[in-house]
Design a protein around this motif. Structure first.
Motif, mmCIF file in Angstrom:
data_model
loop_
_atom_site.group_PDB
_atom_site.id
_atom_site.type_symbol
_atom_site.label_atom_id
_atom_site.label_comp_id
_atom_site.label_asym_id
_atom_site.label_seq_id
_atom_site.Cartn_x
_atom_site.Cartn_y
_atom_site.Cartn_z
ATOM 1 N N MET A 142 0.809 -7.813 2.245
ATOM 2 C CA MET A 142 0.247 -6.911 1.249
ATOM 3 C C MET A 142 1.291 -5.921 0.764
ATOM 4 O O MET A 142 1.413 -5.656 -0.443
ATOM 5 N N LEU A 143 2.067 -5.354 1.694
ATOM 6 C CA LEU A 143 3.090 -4.376 1.319
ATOM 7 C C LEU A 143 4.165 -5.010 0.439
ATOM 8 O O LEU A 143 4.543 -4.461 -0.606
ATOM 9 N N VAL A 144 4.662 -6.168 0.840
ATOM 10 C CA VAL A 144 5.731 -6.829 0.083
ATOM 11 C C VAL A 144 5.229 -7.269 -1.288
ATOM 12 O O VAL A 144 5.908 -7.082 -2.311
ATOM 13 N N THR A 145 4.037 -7.842 -1.336
ATOM 14 C CA THR A 145 3.497 -8.310 -2.613
ATOM 15 C C THR A 145 3.277 -7.149 -3.576
ATOM 16 O O THR A 145 3.592 -7.246 -4.764
ATOM 17 N N ALA A 146 2.746 -6.034 -3.067
ATOM 18 C CA ALA A 146 2.533 -4.860 -3.921
ATOM 19 C C ALA A 146 3.856 -4.304 -4.423
ATOM 20 O O ALA A 146 3.980 -3.912 -5.585
ATOM 21 N N ALA A 147 4.877 -4.261 -3.558
ATOM 22 C CA ALA A 147 6.183 -3.756 -3.969
ATOM 23 C C ALA A 147 6.795 -4.642 -5.042
ATOM 24 O O ALA A 147 7.374 -4.157 -6.018
ATOM 25 N N ARG A 148 6.679 -5.955 -4.887
ATOM 26 C CA ARG A 148 7.219 -6.868 -5.899
ATOM 27 C C ARG A 148 6.451 -6.760 -7.211
ATOM 28 O O ARG A 148 7.033 -6.834 -8.298
#
Length: 264
Positions: free
Chosen positions: A141-147
């Motif tokens: 979730m964190l990585v996808t939101a950052a991307r």
């Protein structure tokens, strides 16, 4: 999390909290020692900072930087939130998410919203693999939101599509009708929805139906056939296949497992 009702686990550098806020509550100025990536599961509230106010609704993500003073006014329907709080001292964890979490912002991503609901289920019915599942979901979730945040701005008509999907996912929508409402060609709709929401619109709607059915199985005594029809499936066999693909077990076994865990 400034609420009398919450459930928090700590895993892999994250504090992960499922939080319920009572309707019409005013939460005065406060700060969080850790940054927050929140997903509004139900309801909504105003998130009031000195420099900006967010109004996240169901299915929307929002960020609250660490130590940033803010207040909340909860809506008439209350608010049900999943909050991820990564450890700000964990450089490896924060490296990819700092640009996202250092700012006040909101965004939509269907895949992240569905991951949030999966994470909640892991918290509610834990087994020996739940810590690993929770950590992997939180990281994704964190990585996808950052991307998503560093990409190009999404087209404004996507919000209208979000509202249609959220309000009518149990109804027989089709691409032509959704595209007509959005004012774009259906091929453009399909391409942009997948790009900005992380999965095809049909897949998202099917998952929303299955997620809704899973909630009904855990919270009501309705029959499998009635839940299938109310969820928007043509028949129980179609519902069972879709449910098993999503959760790995048929709906009846899913309900029995949940009730077994809730027992003495």
């Amino acid at each position: 999390m400034c609420s009398p009702r919450f459930h928090t686990v700590e895993v892999g550098g994250f504090l992960v909290s499922e939080v319920w806020f009572p309707p019409d509550t005013l939460i005065p100025d406060h700060t969080h020692a850790r940054p927050v990536l929140g997903v509004m599961l139900r309801g909504g509230f105003d998130d009031r900072f000195a420099r900006r106010t967010l109004t996240p609704e169901a299915g929307e993500l929002f960020t609250e930087p660490g130590e940033e003073r803010h207040a909340n006014r909860v809506g008439h329907g209350g608010a049900h939130v999943l909050a991820l709080q990564p450890d700000p001292c964990d450089d490896a964890l924060m490296r990819g998410g700092r640009g996202l979490l250092d700012e006040i912002r909101s965004l939509r991503h269907a895949g992240i919203a569905l991951s949030a609901r999966s994470l909640v289920r892991e918290m509610r019915g834990p087994d020996e693999l739940s810590p690993l599942a929770i950590e992997s979901l939180a990281l994704d979730m964190l990585v996808t939101a950052a991307r998503q945040e560093v990409g190009t701005p999404e087209p404004p008509w996507l919000r209208r599509v979000d509202e249609m999907v959220r309000d009518a996912f149990r109804q027989p929508l089709d691409m032509a009708g959704i595209a007509r409402e959005a004012g774009v060609h259906r091929s453009h709709l399909a391409r942009m929805y997948r790009r900005y929401r992380g999965l095809p619109i049909g897949v998202h709607m099917r998952r929303l139906r299955v997620e809704w059915a899973a909630e009904q199985l855990s919270e009501t005594d309705g029959s499998l056939s009635s839940i299938a029809l109310r969820a928007g499936f043509a028949d129980q066999s179609h519902f069972t296949r879709a449910f098993k693909r999503r959760f790995g077990v048929p709906p009846g076994a899913y309900r029995s497992r949940l009730r077994g865990r809730a027992g003495p």
